[in-house]
Design an enzyme around this catalytic site. Structure first.
Site, mmCIF file in Angstrom:
data_model
loop_
_atom_site.group_PDB
_atom_site.id
_atom_site.type_symbol
_atom_site.label_atom_id
_atom_site.label_comp_id
_atom_site.label_asym_id
_atom_site.label_seq_id
_atom_site.Cartn_x
_atom_site.Cartn_y
_atom_site.Cartn_z
ATOM 1 N N CYS A 127 -32.350 15.026 14.297
ATOM 2 C CA CYS A 127 -31.925 16.118 13.962
ATOM 3 C C CYS A 127 -32.306 16.303 12.346
ATOM 4 O O CYS A 127 -31.664 17.765 11.835
ATOM 5 C CB CYS A 127 -30.580 15.331 13.054
ATOM 6 N N CYS A 173 -28.112 7.858 14.353
ATOM 7 C CA CYS A 173 -28.362 8.044 13.248
ATOM 8 C C CYS A 173 -27.563 6.762 12.463
ATOM 9 O O CYS A 173 -28.764 6.320 11.450
ATOM 10 C CB CYS A 173 -26.637 8.897 12.725
HETATM 11 FE FE1 FES Z 1 -28.881 13.308 11.947
HETATM 12 FE FE2 FES Z 1 -26.875 11.993 11.565
HETATM 13 S S1 FES Z 1 -26.830 13.930 12.180
HETATM 14 S S2 FES Z 1 -28.358 11.343 10.545
#
Ligand code: FES
Length: 147
Positions: free
Chosen positions: A33, A103
């Site tokens: 992400c 995450c």
């Molecule tokens: Fe990036 Fe959770 S979406 S750390």
């Protein structure tokens, strides 16, 4: 979809901040992400983690897992801290939704990067610790930090 413990650590995160003159600092990015996590460790001469703080530009699940991870490594030896995996952190939080598992890796990887930094500064080797894959150098992401 989130456990009470996740919500609690997200809403009242423990150990947010930084440690001046930390024994080890690790900053990593999440390949999935693009979020960023930095962990500071204060380690004494007996290799016990006296303090641990984090800063992140990450989502709520990253905040909650880092909050729990910092609580779990505090007071532990560096060898014991190596056992605080993202799985252990997720268990301590009563689980995370599958899409959020990545995450929880940020905290584990940032702790490992901070331990690596500590080991390098002190010329020691920590068993089972590998060079961090995605260490980001100090200053590169300064402006993006939210914590
Ligand atoms: Fe990036 Fe959770 S979406 S750390």
């Amino acid at each position: 979809m989130y456990s009470e413990k996740v919500m609690d650590h997200f809403q009242n995160p423990r150990n947010v901040g930084e440690i001046e003159n930390a024994s080890g600092v690790g900053t990593v990015g999440n390949a999935k992400c693009g979020d960023i996590m930095r962990i500071y460790l204060d380690i004494d001469e007996n290799q016990v983690i006296q303090d641990c703080k984090f800063k992140t530009f990450g989502c709520g699940a990253a905040v909650a897992t880092s909050s729990m991870a910092t609580e779990l490594v505090k007071g532990k030896t560096i060898r014991e801290a190596m056992e605080v995996t993202n799985k252990a952190v997720m268990e301590a939080l009563d689980g995370l939704p599958p899409v959020k598992v990545h995450c929880s890796l940020l905290a584990e990887e940032a702790i490992h990067a901070a331990l690596w930094d500590y080991a390098e500064k002190n010329g020691i080797k920590i068993e089972g610790l590998e060079k961090p894959k995605s260490d980001i150098h100090e200053g590169e992401e300064e402006e993006e930090e939210v914590y």
